[in-house]
Design a protein around this motif. Structure first.
Motif, mmCIF file in Angstrom:
data_model
loop_
_atom_site.group_PDB
_atom_site.id
_atom_site.type_symbol
_atom_site.label_atom_id
_atom_site.label_comp_id
_atom_site.label_asym_id
_atom_site.label_seq_id
_atom_site.Cartn_x
_atom_site.Cartn_y
_atom_site.Cartn_z
ATOM 1 N N LEU A 174 0.852 -1.190 0.000
ATOM 2 C CA LEU A 174 0.000 0.000 0.000
ATOM 3 C C LEU A 174 0.886 1.239 0.000
ATOM 4 O O LEU A 174 1.738 1.398 0.878
ATOM 5 N N ILE A 175 0.697 2.109 -0.973
ATOM 6 C CA ILE A 175 1.531 3.302 -1.106
ATOM 7 C C ILE A 175 0.736 4.521 -0.663
ATOM 8 O O ILE A 175 -0.354 4.785 -1.203
ATOM 9 N N PRO A 176 1.216 5.266 0.338
ATOM 10 C CA PRO A 176 0.476 6.469 0.766
ATOM 11 C C PRO A 176 0.325 7.454 -0.385
ATOM 12 O O PRO A 176 1.275 7.724 -1.125
ATOM 13 N N ASN A 177 -0.890 7.988 -0.527
ATOM 14 C CA ASN A 177 -1.167 8.988 -1.566
ATOM 15 C C ASN A 177 -1.120 10.371 -0.900
ATOM 16 O O ASN A 177 -2.150 10.968 -0.572
ATOM 17 N N ALA A 178 0.102 10.866 -0.706
ATOM 18 C CA ALA A 178 0.291 12.102 0.055
ATOM 19 C C ALA A 178 -0.332 13.302 -0.653
ATOM 20 O O ALA A 178 -0.904 14.196 -0.012
ATOM 21 N N ASN A 179 -0.224 13.347 -1.975
ATOM 22 C CA ASN A 179 -0.789 14.484 -2.706
ATOM 23 C C ASN A 179 -2.310 14.551 -2.550
ATOM 24 O O ASN A 179 -2.888 15.628 -2.361
ATOM 25 N N LEU A 180 -2.962 13.408 -2.635
ATOM 26 C CA LEU A 180 -4.425 13.389 -2.487
ATOM 27 C C LEU A 180 -4.821 13.761 -1.058
ATOM 28 O O LEU A 180 -5.816 14.470 -0.847
#
Length: 489
Positions: free
Chosen positions: A66-72
Motif C-alpha cells: 500500500l503506497i500512501p497517496n500524500a498528494n491526495l
C-alpha cells in the motif's frame, strides 16, 4: 457528510468502500486509491471490493503493498478547509471491518454487479456520493443505510432521496427491492427524527412509480405510514399523507390500506388546523381514492367526526375539492347518506352552490350536484332539509341552464326529490332523446357517477397543468407536488 456538502464533494476524494472522505488514502497495486483502514479490513477478511478489477485479489498472499497517496491527502485537507468541513478522521479497524462485513453480506457469489447487469454510474439524477462507491445500485444504498450511526444513515437517505427525485432511467423501479424496502421500513421507526423524515420522503418518491405501489404495500410499509400520520412532527405527517395518497391511487391497494386503519388518522389530518394545506390536501385525496371502494365508504361513514371534518374542509378553498369528492363518493352508500344528512351536509353543499362559492359550471359544482343527488336517493328527510337550505333554486338554475348531459339530468332528478318544483312535478325530463338515454345508466349508482365525473378529468388535468405551477418550499417529491396542484374550475 451532510447532503449538500456531499453533492459537491469531488468523487476522487471519497473512498469507494466507505463512501466517506479519506483521511489516510493509499494506492493499491492496480492504481486505485482507498482509505487505508478499509483496504486493511478487506485484506484481513479476504474480500475484494467491486471497485477493483477482477485481476486484483486483496486476499492473495503476501498482502499487496500500500503506497500512501500524500498528494491526495493534502488536496482533501485543502478542500475541507476551503468549504468549511472538518478534516476527516481515519476509519478505526472495528468500523472498517463492520463496513466490509456488510458489503460481504450483500454481495451474492457469482452475481453480475448492478441492475440489469450494469454498475451504478453517475447520471443527471444520481448522487455523486453513491456514484463514487463503484457498487451495484442496491448495494451502494444498503451499505450506508445499514450503518449504526444516525448521521450517516440520514446522509445516505438524503442522497437516496435526490437519486429518486427525478426517476429517470427506471431508477425508482430498480431500487424498489425487498431488502431496500425492509431497510426503509425499519428506518421509519428510528428514534432519530431526521432519519425518520428522510426515510418517509424516500418512500413517497418510490411510490411515484405506478409499478411500485402494490409492492410497497406488500412490504408492510402501510402500518408504519399510518402510525406516522399521527406523529408529532408535521413534516412526518406531511410525508406519510403523501405516501398514502400515492399508494391509494392503485385500486388493488385500497382495501388493504383501509383495513390497516388509515381512514381515522387521515380524517384527523384533514381537519387539523395545525397542519399545512399540502398535508391536508393529500389526506383528502387519499380519502377520495380509498372511498371509491365500497368497504371503505362504509368504514368512512362509521368514523367519528367524519362528516364534520368533510364539511369543515369544504368551507376552505384550499381543501374544498377533495372534500367534495369524498362527500360525493360517501353519498353513494346507504350508511354514507345517513351520516351526511345527520351531519348537516345538505345545507353545507347547497350553501356552497347558493352563495356561488363554487363557480357555476365548474368541476366543483359537479361534485356538489353528485353529493346532493346521492343524499336525495331513498331518504325522506332530504326534501325538507334541501328546501330549507334553498337547494331548489340552485338546482333549477342548473337543470334549466345551457348544455345537456349528466349535469342537467342529475339536477332534474334531485329537484324531483326536493319537491314543489313545477318542472319536476311533470315527471318528464328537462331534455329528452339521446341525452336522457345516455344519462340513465349513471343514475343507477351515484358512486359510479361520482368516480366517472372525477377520474377522467381530474388527474389528467392536473398533469396537463402541472408545468404552470412551481414546487412548494422544502419539497422532496417533485412529481407528487405537480400532481397535488388542482386545475382552475
Amino acid at each position: 457528510m451532510a447532503g449538500a456538502a456531499a453533492a459537491a464533494t469531488p468523487p476522487e476524494f471519497v473512498c469507494p468502500i466507505s463512501g466517506e472522505l479519506m483521511a489516510d488514502p493509499v494506492i493499491v497495486p492496480s492504481g486505485e486509491t482507498f482509505e487505508r483502514g478499509c483496504v486493511e479490513a478487506c485484506v484481513a477478511l479476504g474480500f475484494t471490493p467491486a471497485a477493483l478489477p477482477l485481476s486484483v485479489d486483496l486476499a492473495a498472499s503476501p498482502p499487496p503493498a500500500l503506497i500512501p497517496n500524500a498528494n491526495l491527502r493534502k488536496a482533501i485537507s485543502s478542500y475541507c478547509d476551503r468549504v468549511g468541513l472538518p478534516r476527516p478522521l481515519a476509519v478505526s479497524p472495528e468500523e472498517a471491518r463492520g463496513i466490509v462485513r456488510r458489503l460481504m453480506a450483500m454481495r451474492e457469489p457469482g452475481r453480475a454487479g448492478g441492475v440489469n447487469g450494469e454498475r451504478f454510474e453517475s447520471s443527471s439524477s444520481s448522487s455523486p456520493e453513491f456514484a463514487a462507491l463503484g457498487l451495484t445500485l442496491e448495494e451502494a444504498v444498503l451499505v450506508r443505510l445499514l450503518d449504526d450511526e444516525p448521521s450517516r444513515q440520514e446522509g445516505a437517505l438524503e442522497a437516496l432521496k435526490q437519486t429518486l427525485r427525478g426517476g429517470e432511467n427506471g431508477v425508482r423501479r430498480a431500487l424498489c427491492t425487498p431488502r431496500l424496502l425492509d431497510g426503509l421500513r425499519r428506518l421509519m421507526g428510528s428514534g432519530h427524527e431526521g432519519v425518520r423524515v428522510s426515510a418517509a420522503a424516500c418512500v413517497v418518491n418510490l411510490s411515484l412509480e405506478p409499478a411500485n405501489r402494490v409492492q410497497l404495500v406488500r412490504a408492510e410499509l402501510v402500518p408504519v405510514l399510518v402510525g406516522l400520520l399521527a406523529a408529532a412532527s408535521p413534516e412526518l405527517r406531511d410525508h406519510a399523507a403523501g405516501a398514502v395518497y400515492s399508494l391509494s391511487i392503485e385500486e388493488r391497494n385500497r382495501i388493504p390500506i383501509g383495513v390497516l386503519g388509515a381512514v381515522p388518522p387521515l380524517l384527523r389530518l384533514l381537519a387539523s388546523a395545525a397542519d399545512g394545506d399540502r398535508a391536508r390536501r393529500d389526506a383528502g385525496m387519499a380519502l377520495y381514492y380509498l372511498s371509491l371502494d365500497e368497504m371503505n365508504r362504509s368504514r368512512l361513514a362509521r368514523s367519528a367526526g367524519a362528516v364534520a371534518a368533510l364539511v369543515g374542509a369544504a368551507g376552505d378553498a384550499a381543501l374544498r375539492r377533495p372534500a367534495l369528492m369524498v362527500m360525493a363518493n360517501l353519498a353513494g352508500c346507504g350508511e354514507g347518506r345517513e351520516a351526511l344528512i345527520d351531519g348537516g351536509a345538505v345545507a353545507a353543499v347547497a350553501g356552497l352552490m347558493r352563495r356561488a362559492t363554487v363557480a357555476p359550471g365548474s368541476t366543483e359544482e359537479e361534485y356538489c350536484l353528485s353529493a346532493l343527488h346521492g343524499m336525495s336517493r331513498g331518504n325522506v328527510r332530504f326534501g325538507g332539509l334541501a328546501r330549507a337550505a334553498g337547494a331548489g333554486e340552485v338546482l333549477r338554475r342548473v337543470a334549466e341552464g345551457p348544455g345537456g348531459g349528466v349535469r342537467r339530468d342529475v339536477a332534474w332528478r334531485t329537484l324531483r326529490a326536493v319537491g314543489g318544483v313545477a318542472a319536476a312535478a311533470t315527471g318528464e325530463s328537462l331534455y329528452g332523446g339521446e341525452d336522457a338515454a345516455a344519462a340513465a345508466p349513471w343514475m343507477d349508482d351515484v358512486s359510479v357517477m361520482s368516480e366517472a365525473m372525477a377520474m377522467p378529468q381530474f388527474p389528467r388535468r392536473l398533469v396537463e397543468h402541472a408545468h404552470a405551477h412551481g414546487a412548494p418550499p422544502r419539497s422532496n417529491t417533485t412529481a407528487l407536488d405537480r400532481l397535488r396542484q388542482a386545475p382552475n374550475g
